[in-house]
Design a protein around this motif. Structure first.
Motif, PDB file in Angstrom:
ATOM      1  N   GLU A  83       0.849  -1.183   0.000  1.00  0.00           N
ATOM      2  CA  GLU A  83       0.000   0.000   0.000  1.00  0.00           C
ATOM      3  C   GLU A  83       0.889   1.239   0.000  1.00  0.00           C
ATOM      4  N   ILE A  84       0.577   2.176  -0.878  1.00  0.00           N
ATOM      5  CA  ILE A  84       1.333   3.422  -0.968  1.00  0.00           C
ATOM      6  C   ILE A  84       1.007   4.268   0.258  1.00  0.00           C
ATOM      7  N   TYR A  85       2.064   4.784   0.909  1.00  0.00           N
ATOM      8  CA  TYR A  85       1.842   5.636   2.079  1.00  0.00           C
ATOM      9  C   TYR A  85       0.913   6.788   1.692  1.00  0.00           C
ATOM     10  N   PRO A  86      -0.082   7.089   2.520  1.00  0.00           N
ATOM     11  CA  PRO A  86      -1.034   8.162   2.195  1.00  0.00           C
ATOM     12  C   PRO A  86      -0.355   9.494   1.851  1.00  0.00           C
ATOM     13  N   ARG A  87       0.757   9.804   2.496  1.00  0.00           N
ATOM     14  CA  ARG A  87       1.437  11.084   2.240  1.00  0.00           C
ATOM     15  C   ARG A  87       1.940  11.211   0.807  1.00  0.00           C
ATOM     16  N   TRP A  88       2.091  10.064   0.085  1.00  0.00           N
ATOM     17  CA  TRP A  88       2.606  10.107  -1.284  1.00  0.00           C
ATOM     18  C   TRP A  88       1.577   9.692  -2.329  1.00  0.00           C
ATOM     19  N   ARG A  89       0.336   9.418  -1.933  1.00  0.00           N
ATOM     20  CA  ARG A  89      -0.665   8.953  -2.892  1.00  0.00           C
ATOM     21  C   ARG A  89      -1.047   9.988  -3.939  1.00  0.00           C
ATOM     22  N   ALA A  90      -0.927  11.256  -3.629  1.00  0.00           N
ATOM     23  CA  ALA A  90      -1.301  12.295  -4.603  1.00  0.00           C
ATOM     24  C   ALA A  90      -0.425  12.256  -5.847  1.00  0.00           C
ATOM     25  N   ARG A  91       0.705  11.616  -5.763  1.00  0.00           N
ATOM     26  CA  ARG A  91       1.605  11.500  -6.921  1.00  0.00           C
ATOM     27  C   ARG A  91       1.065  10.516  -7.964  1.00  0.00           C
ATOM     28  N   TYR A  92       0.097   9.703  -7.558  1.00  0.00           N
ATOM     29  CA  TYR A  92      -0.460   8.662  -8.419  1.00  0.00           C
ATOM     30  C   TYR A  92      -1.861   9.054  -8.869  1.00  0.00           C
ATOM     31  N   ALA A  93      -2.343   8.386  -9.907  1.00  0.00           N
ATOM     32  CA  ALA A  93      -3.690   8.656 -10.415  1.00  0.00           C
ATOM     33  C   ALA A  93      -4.717   8.409  -9.311  1.00  0.00           C
ATOM     34  N   PRO A  94      -5.840   9.122  -9.363  1.00  0.00           N
ATOM     35  CA  PRO A  94      -6.890   8.900  -8.364  1.00  0.00           C
ATOM     36  C   PRO A  94      -7.285   7.426  -8.303  1.00  0.00           C
ATOM     37  N   THR A  97      -3.865   2.865  -5.004  1.00  0.00           N
ATOM     38  CA  THR A  97      -3.483   2.738  -3.594  1.00  0.00           C
ATOM     39  C   THR A  97      -2.319   1.770  -3.375  1.00  0.00           C
ATOM     40  N   HIS A  98      -1.977   0.972  -4.396  1.00  0.00           N
ATOM     41  CA  HIS A  98      -0.917  -0.024  -4.240  1.00  0.00           C
ATOM     42  C   HIS A  98       0.128   0.095  -5.354  1.00  0.00           C
ATOM     43  N   ASN A  99       1.328  -0.301  -5.029  1.00  0.00           N
ATOM     44  CA  ASN A  99       2.459  -0.282  -5.945  1.00  0.00           C
ATOM     45  C   ASN A  99       3.073  -1.681  -6.007  1.00  0.00           C
ATOM     46  N   THR A 100       3.565  -2.055  -7.186  1.00  0.00           N
ATOM     47  CA  THR A 100       4.309  -3.299  -7.350  1.00  0.00           C
ATOM     48  C   THR A 100       5.779  -2.933  -7.491  1.00  0.00           C
ATOM     49  N   GLU A 101       6.589  -3.468  -6.582  1.00  0.00           N
ATOM     50  CA  GLU A 101       8.012  -3.140  -6.513  1.00  0.00           C
ATOM     51  C   GLU A 101       8.819  -4.394  -6.870  1.00  0.00           C
ATOM     52  N   HIS A 102       9.747  -4.258  -7.824  1.00  0.00           N
ATOM     53  CA  HIS A 102      10.600  -5.354  -8.282  1.00  0.00           C
ATOM     54  C   HIS A 102      11.978  -5.204  -7.650  1.00  0.00           C
ATOM     55  N   LEU A 103      12.507  -6.315  -7.118  1.00  0.00           N
ATOM     56  CA  LEU A 103      13.748  -6.269  -6.360  1.00  0.00           C
ATOM     57  C   LEU A 103      14.971  -6.590  -7.222  1.00  0.00           C
ATOM     58  N   PRO A 139       9.298  -1.673   5.755  1.00  0.00           N
ATOM     59  CA  PRO A 139       9.420  -3.106   6.049  1.00  0.00           C
ATOM     60  C   PRO A 139       9.812  -3.934   4.821  1.00  0.00           C
ATOM     61  N   SER A 140       9.303  -3.588   3.640  1.00  0.00           N
ATOM     62  CA  SER A 140       9.653  -4.367   2.446  1.00  0.00           C
ATOM     63  C   SER A 140      11.118  -4.156   2.074  1.00  0.00           C
ATOM     64  N   ASN A 141      11.659  -2.967   2.302  1.00  0.00           N
ATOM     65  CA  ASN A 141      13.073  -2.713   2.047  1.00  0.00           C
ATOM     66  C   ASN A 141      13.928  -3.520   3.031  1.00  0.00           C
ATOM     67  N   ALA A 142      13.538  -3.524   4.295  1.00  0.00           N
ATOM     68  CA  ALA A 142      14.271  -4.298   5.299  1.00  0.00           C
ATOM     69  C   ALA A 142      14.269  -5.785   4.941  1.00  0.00           C
ATOM     70  N   GLU A 143      13.116  -6.304   4.528  1.00  0.00           N
ATOM     71  CA  GLU A 143      13.027  -7.718   4.143  1.00  0.00           C
ATOM     72  C   GLU A 143      13.931  -8.018   2.952  1.00  0.00           C
ATOM     73  N   ALA A 144      13.980  -7.121   1.985  1.00  0.00           N
ATOM     74  CA  ALA A 144      14.840  -7.317   0.816  1.00  0.00           C
ATOM     75  C   ALA A 144      16.310  -7.382   1.243  1.00  0.00           C
ATOM     76  N   ILE A 145      16.716  -6.492   2.122  1.00  0.00           N
ATOM     77  CA  ILE A 145      18.101  -6.505   2.592  1.00  0.00           C
ATOM     78  C   ILE A 145      18.430  -7.794   3.324  1.00  0.00           C
ATOM     79  N   LEU A 146      17.497  -8.295   4.105  1.00  0.00           N
ATOM     80  CA  LEU A 146      17.744  -9.543   4.824  1.00  0.00           C
ATOM     81  C   LEU A 146      17.864 -10.750   3.887  1.00  0.00           C
ATOM     82  N   LEU A 147      17.379 -10.634   2.662  1.00  0.00           N
ATOM     83  CA  LEU A 147      17.527 -11.695   1.653  1.00  0.00           C
ATOM     84  C   LEU A 147      18.905 -11.668   0.998  1.00  0.00           C
ATOM     85  N   LEU A 148      19.662 -10.632   1.239  1.00  0.00           N
ATOM     86  CA  LEU A 148      20.932 -10.427   0.541  1.00  0.00           C
ATOM     87  C   LEU A 148      21.852 -11.650   0.556  1.00  0.00           C
ATOM     88  N   PRO A 149      22.062 -12.341   1.667  1.00  0.00           N
ATOM     89  CA  PRO A 149      22.977 -13.488   1.628  1.00  0.00           C
ATOM     90  C   PRO A 149      22.585 -14.556   0.599  1.00  0.00           C
TER      91      PRO A 149
END
Length: 153
Positions: A83-94, A97-103, A139-149
């Motif tokens: 879910e896109i943080y509410p503070r940044w939702r105005a940057r997206y089309a009305p 509410t969600h973004n797909t992020e590729h690692l 949290p998703s960034n932290a999880e990605a970093i923990l996958l690093l090994p």
């Protein structure tokens, strides 16, 4: 009027062979540390191009096609939908509410001093990967970093 952001992005964990991770601090949010992130510029933009463009824009590290680091930019073939943080939702089309992020991961030979884009980021730090995960606001960034090994060379 600025065009809406595309709700498809990349997250690039920049790291050394010793698993030190580069974190950058957002300019628009105090104490928000993160890896390189960014949205596609256009729907048909290849994800690897988005990743290399964002790394260059945010850190000055060149890893695009033809660069010395091009072969070190690796698509982890994982994605997060969040879910896109509410503070940044105005940057997206009305209604968006969600973004797909590729690692992705980018292994650099040693700690590099980045050249930050000051309107996007104000500080940087290299941390061992577990400390870097703890320092991330996302949290998703932290999880990605923990996958690093699992993905490191």
């Amino acid at each position: 009027m600025r065009p809406y952001k595309i709700p498809e992005s990349v997250l690039v964990v920049i790291h050394t062979p010793a698993l030190d991770v580069l974190l950058i601090q957002r300019a628009d949010a105090d104490n928000f540390w993160q890896s390189v992130t960014g949205s596609k510029d256009r729907a048909e933009e290849p994800l690897a191009l988005t990743a290399s463009r964002e790394v260059a824009e945010e850190t000055g590290i060149e890893c695009g096609e033809g660069s010395a680091l091009a072969s070190r930019l690796v698509d982890w073939q994982l994605r997060n939908v969040y879910e896109i943080y509410p503070r940044w939702r105005a940057r997206y089309a009305p209604g968006v509410t969600h973004n797909t992020e590729h690692l992705f991961g980018l292994c650099v030979p040693q700690r590099i001093e980045p050249r930050l884009s000051p309107h996007e980021h104000t500080a940087w730090q290299w941390l061992p990967y577990r400390q870097a995960a703890d320092a991330c606001f996302s949290p998703s960034n932290a999880e990605a970093i923990l996958l690093l090994p699992q993905f490191a060379e």
